[in-house]
Enzyme design. Structure first.
Site, PDB file in Angstrom:
ATOM      1  N   HIS A 223       0.823  -1.208   0.000  1.00 20.37           N
ATOM      2  CA  HIS A 223       0.000   0.000   0.000  1.00 20.37           C
ATOM      3  C   HIS A 223       0.861   1.263   0.000  1.00 20.37           C
ATOM      4  O   HIS A 223       0.501   2.271  -0.621  1.00 20.37           O
ATOM      5  CB  HIS A 223      -0.952   0.027   1.195  1.00 20.37           C
ATOM      6  CG  HIS A 223      -1.899   1.187   1.143  1.00 20.37           C
ATOM      7  ND1 HIS A 223      -3.037   1.185   0.375  1.00 20.37           N
ATOM      8  CD2 HIS A 223      -1.831   2.419   1.718  1.00 20.37           C
ATOM      9  CE1 HIS A 223      -3.648   2.349   0.484  1.00 20.37           C
ATOM     10  NE2 HIS A 223      -2.932   3.123   1.298  1.00 20.37           N
ATOM     11  N   HIS A 253       3.448  10.537   2.689  1.00 19.08           N
ATOM     12  CA  HIS A 253       2.890  11.487   1.725  1.00 19.08           C
ATOM     13  C   HIS A 253       3.661  12.805   1.669  1.00 19.08           C
ATOM     14  O   HIS A 253       3.899  13.351   0.584  1.00 19.08           O
ATOM     15  CB  HIS A 253       1.426  11.771   2.060  1.00 19.08           C
ATOM     16  CG  HIS A 253       0.515  10.618   1.804  1.00 19.08           C
ATOM     17  ND1 HIS A 253       0.407  10.010   0.570  1.00 19.08           N
ATOM     18  CD2 HIS A 253      -0.341   9.958   2.624  1.00 19.08           C
ATOM     19  CE1 HIS A 253      -0.478   9.031   0.636  1.00 19.08           C
ATOM     20  NE2 HIS A 253      -0.940   8.973   1.877  1.00 19.08           N
TER      21      HIS A 253
END
Length: 271
Positions: A223, A253
């Site tokens: 993921h 991120h």
């Protein structure tokens, strides 16, 4: 340009607020991926990222697209580079926590590719890297695409482990669900986040094992690689069309987007 063959829509709950959200997709010939929300228009570009706290948020003024990384990754895997996306709420639906249902939605609608379409390949003219303590993300010129993502989590299955991307495990990456430490869930929910977490859309990491069965080995690390594909899609170049070595270690991120912005002026077309 690659777009969809017809208009489609999907409704699902958001991960953060657990509120129903509808997303409508319109075929486009602009050569851009554009989000529309709350009367605002903004492209799927790294410079339009307004937050990386908990997830990636694109936006402009009062318009937002929150948790767009799985959708962006799905467009990368489908080769879509021209699409208009309209949201009735700030959050993009979490669906099953991966890119699987987005990819299925696009394939069911039909992907409109020009005859003899051959995507342009890109590389970097010089190494691009971010290194800060245990975190690193490096992009190097190469003759072909190679992506490796390494993590070191406080979990018996996820200590000093990594996943490499290749066409043979692409489906496992597409279907890899978001995850988090189960012990932290109540804290996040008290703060108003993670209201839409279920055992279907999120893998909970326990002291030993998980709150749900994994779809494949090292699914949480896959993921992370999925998130990287979605975040690098915001460079304006499909990361799956890059001839680069992409090496990530304990990033997230914020680092993905930081490097995506650095790549903007470093990517060049392959001859």
């Amino acid at each position: 340009m690659v777009t969809l063959k017809k208009e489609i829509q999907i409704t699902g709950n958001g991960l953060m607020k657990n509120k129903p959200c509808t997303v409508k997709f319109y075929p486009s010939t602009t050569g851009k991926v554009r989000y529309f929300q709350n009367g605002e228009e903004f492209e799927a570009k790294a410079e339009n990222v307004v937050s990386t706290e908990h997830c990636v948020v694109l936006g402009k003024n009062k318009g937002k697209a929150m948790l767009c990384e799985h959708l962006n990754a799905a467009m990368a895997f489908c080769g879509i580079d021209s699409l208009d996306i309209c949201l009735d709420e700030i959050e993009v639906p979490i669906l099953d926590g991966s890119s699987k249902q987005w990819v299925e939605l696009f394939k069911d609608a039909g992907i409109d590719k020009p005859l003899f379409h051959k995507p342009q390949k890109y590389t970097v003219k010089e190494p691009v890297y971010y290194i800060n303590g245990k975190t690193s993300l490096v992009v190097l010129p190469s003759d072909e695409l190679f992506i490796s993502y390494a993590v070191n989590y406080a979990h018996p299955d996820l200590k000093s482990c990594f996943v490499n991307y290749n066409p043979k495990n692409q489906e496992e990456i597409i279907e890899a669900r978001t995850f988090g430490f189960y012990k932290d869930l109540k804290k996040f929910q008290l703060l108003g986040f993670a209201q839409g977490v279920t055992v279907e859309n999120t893998i909970g990491l326990k002291d030993e094992g998980y709150t749900t069965n994994l779809r494949s080995e090292k699914e949480p690390v896959k993921h992370k690689l999925l998130d990287l594909v979605g975040d690098f899609y915001l460079t304006g170049v499909n990361p799956l069309d890059m001839r680069c070595q992409i090496l990530a270690k304990e990033a997230g991120h914020a680092v993905h987007i930081k490097v995506a912005k650095m790549l903007k002026d470093k990517l060049i077309e392959c001859k």
